[in-house]
Design an enzyme around this catalytic site. Structure first.
Site, PDB file in Angstrom:
ATOM      1  NE  ARG A   1      -1.622  -7.389  18.602  1.00 37.91           N
ATOM      2  CZ  ARG A   1      -2.875  -7.160  18.216  1.00 37.91           C
ATOM      3  NH1 ARG A   1      -3.747  -6.645  19.058  1.00 37.91           N
ATOM      4  NH2 ARG A   1      -3.276  -7.473  17.009  1.00 37.91           N
TER       5      ARG A   1
ATOM      6  CE  LYS B   1      -0.029   2.612  -0.671  1.00 39.80           C
ATOM      7  NZ  LYS B   1      -0.142   2.238   0.722  1.00 39.80           N
TER       8      LYS B   1
ATOM      9  CB  ALA C   1      -7.946  -8.247   3.136  1.00 42.13           C
ATOM     10  CB  ALA C   2      -9.918  -4.775   7.008  1.00 42.77           C
TER      11      ALA C   2
ATOM     12  CG  ASP D   1       0.085  -9.027  15.586  1.00 40.97           C
ATOM     13  OD1 ASP D   1      -0.387  -8.793  14.472  1.00 40.97           O
ATOM     14  OD2 ASP D   1      -0.587  -8.917  16.623  1.00 40.97           O
TER      15      ASP D   1
ATOM     16  CB  VAL E   1      -4.569  -7.078   0.741  1.00 45.32           C
ATOM     17  CG1 VAL E   1      -5.724  -7.989   0.351  1.00 45.32           C
ATOM     18  CG2 VAL E   1      -3.631  -7.797   1.691  1.00 45.32           C
ATOM     19  N   GLY E   2      -5.222  -4.702  -1.152  1.00 43.98           N
ATOM     20  CA  GLY E   2      -6.252  -4.008  -1.936  1.00 43.98           C
ATOM     21  C   GLY E   2      -5.880  -3.878  -3.413  1.00 43.98           C
TER      22      GLY E   2
ATOM     23  CG  LEU F   1      -6.717   1.549  -3.408  1.00 48.43           C
ATOM     24  CD1 LEU F   1      -6.679   2.687  -4.415  1.00 48.43           C
ATOM     25  CD2 LEU F   1      -7.483   0.355  -3.975  1.00 48.43           C
TER      26      LEU F   1
ATOM     27  CE  LYS G   1      -1.566 -11.964  18.116  1.00 43.30           C
ATOM     28  NZ  LYS G   1      -1.620 -11.884  16.649  1.00 43.30           N
TER      29      LYS G   1
HETATM   30  P1  NAD Z   1      -1.416  -2.002   3.866  1.00 41.87           P
HETATM   31  O1  NAD Z   1      -0.914  -1.245   5.040  1.00 41.87           O
HETATM   32  O2  NAD Z   1      -0.469  -2.336   2.764  1.00 41.87           O
HETATM   33  O3  NAD Z   1      -2.647  -1.198   3.191  1.00 41.87           O
HETATM   34  C1  NAD Z   1      -3.620  -0.515   3.907  1.00 41.87           C
HETATM   35  C2  NAD Z   1      -4.097   0.637   3.024  1.00 41.87           C
HETATM   36  O4  NAD Z   1      -5.195   1.276   3.660  1.00 41.87           O
HETATM   37  C3  NAD Z   1      -3.019   1.708   2.801  1.00 41.87           C
HETATM   38  O5  NAD Z   1      -2.899   1.971   1.423  1.00 41.87           O
HETATM   39  C4  NAD Z   1      -3.564   2.916   3.559  1.00 41.87           C
HETATM   40  O6  NAD Z   1      -3.167   4.146   2.990  1.00 41.87           O
HETATM   41  C5  NAD Z   1      -5.050   2.678   3.471  1.00 41.87           C
HETATM   42  N1  NAD Z   1      -5.848   3.398   4.458  1.00 41.87           N
HETATM   43  C6  NAD Z   1      -5.515   3.715   5.733  1.00 41.87           C
HETATM   44  N2  NAD Z   1      -6.518   4.415   6.317  1.00 41.87           N
HETATM   45  C7  NAD Z   1      -7.516   4.516   5.395  1.00 41.87           C
HETATM   46  C8  NAD Z   1      -8.816   5.095   5.410  1.00 41.87           C
HETATM   47  N3  NAD Z   1      -9.298   5.736   6.473  1.00 41.87           N
HETATM   48  N4  NAD Z   1      -9.564   4.997   4.293  1.00 41.87           N
HETATM   49  C9  NAD Z   1      -9.071   4.363   3.189  1.00 41.87           C
HETATM   50  N5  NAD Z   1      -7.858   3.798   3.133  1.00 41.87           N
HETATM   51  C10 NAD Z   1      -7.079   3.871   4.219  1.00 41.87           C
HETATM   52  O7  NAD Z   1      -2.101  -3.308   4.452  1.00 41.87           O
HETATM   53  P2  NAD Z   1      -2.436  -4.666   3.673  1.00 41.87           P
HETATM   54  O8  NAD Z   1      -1.311  -5.611   3.850  1.00 41.87           O
HETATM   55  O9  NAD Z   1      -2.928  -4.348   2.301  1.00 41.87           O
HETATM   56  O10 NAD Z   1      -3.643  -5.227   4.563  1.00 41.87           O
HETATM   57  C11 NAD Z   1      -4.916  -4.623   4.499  1.00 41.87           C
HETATM   58  C12 NAD Z   1      -5.784  -5.147   5.644  1.00 41.87           C
HETATM   59  O11 NAD Z   1      -5.889  -6.563   5.561  1.00 41.87           O
HETATM   60  C13 NAD Z   1      -5.237  -4.856   7.042  1.00 41.87           C
HETATM   61  O12 NAD Z   1      -6.324  -4.660   7.915  1.00 41.87           O
HETATM   62  C14 NAD Z   1      -4.513  -6.138   7.413  1.00 41.87           C
HETATM   63  O13 NAD Z   1      -4.446  -6.327   8.803  1.00 41.87           O
HETATM   64  C15 NAD Z   1      -5.423  -7.171   6.766  1.00 41.87           C
HETATM   65  N6  NAD Z   1      -4.736  -8.428   6.419  1.00 41.87           N
HETATM   66  C16 NAD Z   1      -3.669  -8.403   5.591  1.00 41.87           C
HETATM   67  C17 NAD Z   1      -3.037  -9.599   5.250  1.00 41.87           C
HETATM   68  C18 NAD Z   1      -1.853  -9.610   4.321  1.00 41.87           C
HETATM   69  O14 NAD Z   1      -1.512 -10.690   3.813  1.00 41.87           O
HETATM   70  N7  NAD Z   1      -1.201  -8.494   4.055  1.00 41.87           N
HETATM   71  C19 NAD Z   1      -3.518 -10.825   5.748  1.00 41.87           C
HETATM   72  C20 NAD Z   1      -4.651 -10.828   6.580  1.00 41.87           C
HETATM   73  C21 NAD Z   1      -5.242  -9.605   6.903  1.00 41.87           C
END
Ligand code: NAD
Length: 353
Positions: free
Chosen positions: A44, A204, A255-256, A114, A180-181, A177, A80
């Site tokens: 990071r 989205k 996932a967050a 990161d 991951v979502g 969404l 880390k």
């Molecule tokens: P991403 O950035 O693709 O998606 C995040 C989504 O959240 C976006 O569509 C954004 O518009 C939306 N968002 C932001 N603020 C919001 C709010 N106030 N209300 C509703 N929606 C909102 O991220 P991702 O890769 O889908 O990851 C999602 C979460 O999972 C993150 O917290 C990330 O750290 C965690 N995570 C992801 C992975 C991975 O493989 N990508 C692995 C482990 C953890």
């Protein structure tokens, strides 16, 4: 800050303070535990308010990685690294200098991307060290496998909470969404689950509404919906004093990262409300499983097989939490610590044999 006191209390093996004048670099690599394997943890870059804040972040996050890897059942430990800098100070030279320090650890620490690092920055680090993961295009990114892990976690939580394997007809609220979502919504839709979704991006929302017939709600409404499961897939810190009293969902599985604003206080509040909470670092370990598999030579079938362990691990965590009347967060730490102690015992026995 009493450094050795803190490190002993948190159980770290080694902290490396990396310094150079040209380029000017200040970085901290924290290796928490290597009983299960080399310490894995992304790097990071952040303009920390103080050096103490940077050390604390590295210590806290590296310990979290030990628990995450142990719960994911992969032979890796926790580490880390933090680079103290402003994003506008990023240069190829800075990352190459940092890469030299990583290389010097000779594989005890394996890093990746990161906060404030781009794939290009990671490629700069890679010029100096092979101990970098997450730059391969082979796996197509971690999101699909993370989403599958969250889906399996939801199945485990349903089994534990309602002693049922029936998903058809359940109502799930998905916050976020993104990568991951959206993938998660696909799995849920395919299993007959009714979706309620929110995001700050109207494009989205429209896409998921069209694809999966989801009901769109505004971001503030998502907490108080009359649903069975709430799946946070956007931001950290969203389970707090304001939101927990609003929740009607019986299960939280998303996932967050760092969903609980305060692990102890808010973990306890969820338990008192009778909510089954899937610890975030257990249910979202698909991303780590993905980079681990990239490191050892990517094999999609193997990576997807490993992600299925998330189901069994969560079932075990829910059992420990119920038996000992503790939060699921505390139960997952206990499970991770037991796996690490057993690995150490095995190592000692092997040396003695
Ligand atoms: P991403 O950035 O693709 O998606 C995040 C989504 O959240 C976006 O569509 C954004 O518009 C939306 N968002 C932001 N603020 C919001 C709010 N106030 N209300 C509703 N929606 C909102 O991220 P991702 O890769 O889908 O990851 C999602 C979460 O999972 C993150 O917290 C990330 O750290 C965690 N995570 C992801 C992975 C991975 O493989 N990508 C692995 C482990 C953890």
């Amino acid at each position: 800050m009493l450094l050795f006191e803190t490190v002993r209390e948190m159980g770290h093996e080694q902290i490396l303070f990396c310094h150079g004048k040209n380029p000017d670099i200040k970085a901290i690599i924290a290796i928490h535990n290597t009983n299960l394997g080399p310490a894995m943890g992304a790097t990071r870059l952040f303009p920390y308010a103080s050096e103490e804040a940077a050390v604390k972040d590295a210590l806290r996050l590296s310990r979290g990685m030990t628990y995450k890897a142990a719960c994911a059942n992969i032979p890796a430990g926790g580490g880390k690294a933090v680079i103290i800098a402003n994003p506008d100070q990023k240069t190829d030279e800075l990352f190459r200098a940092y890469g030299g320090f990583v290389e010097g650890l000779n594989g005890r620490f394996i890093t990746g991307q990161d906060v404030n690092l781009t794939p290009e920055d990671v490629r700069s680090i890679r010029k100096e060290t092979k101990y970098v993961v997450g730059v391969s295009e082979k796996s197509g990114g971690p999101a699909p496998i993370t989403a599958l892990g969250v889906f399996l976690g939801i199945k485990a939580a349903v089994k534990s909470h309602w002693q049922s394997q029936e998903l058809q007809g359940l109502k799930v609220a998905v916050q976020g969404l993104g990568n991951v979502g959206k993938n998660l919504c696909r799995h849920l839709h395919e299993h007959g689950i009714k979706l309620y979704v929110t995001d700050v991006d109207p494009g989205k929302l429209e896409e998921v509404k069209q694809l999966f017939g989801a009901t769109v709600v505004n971001p503030k409404e998502i907490y108080s919906l009359d649903v069975d499961i709430f799946s946070p897939c956007a931001l950290g810190g969203i389970l707090n004093h304001e939101t927990i009293p609003l929740l009607k969902a019986q299960i939280i599985a998303g996932a967050a990262n760092n969903q609980l604003a305060d692990e102890q206080i808010h973990g306890q509040m969820l338990t008192q409300k009778g909510i089954t909470y899937c610890p975030d670092y257990v249910i979202n370990a698909g991303g780590l499983i993905n980079v681990y598999n990239e490191m050892i030579g990517y094999n999609e079938a193997k990576a997807f097989q490993q992600v299925h362990n998330i189901y069994d691990t969560l079932i075990e965590i829910f059992k420990i939490a119920k038996q000992q009347n503790i939060t699921t967060n505390d139960a997952s730490k206990q499970l991770a610590e037991n796996r690490i102690i057993n690995a150490k015992k095995t190592k000692i026995n092997e040396i003695a044999a």
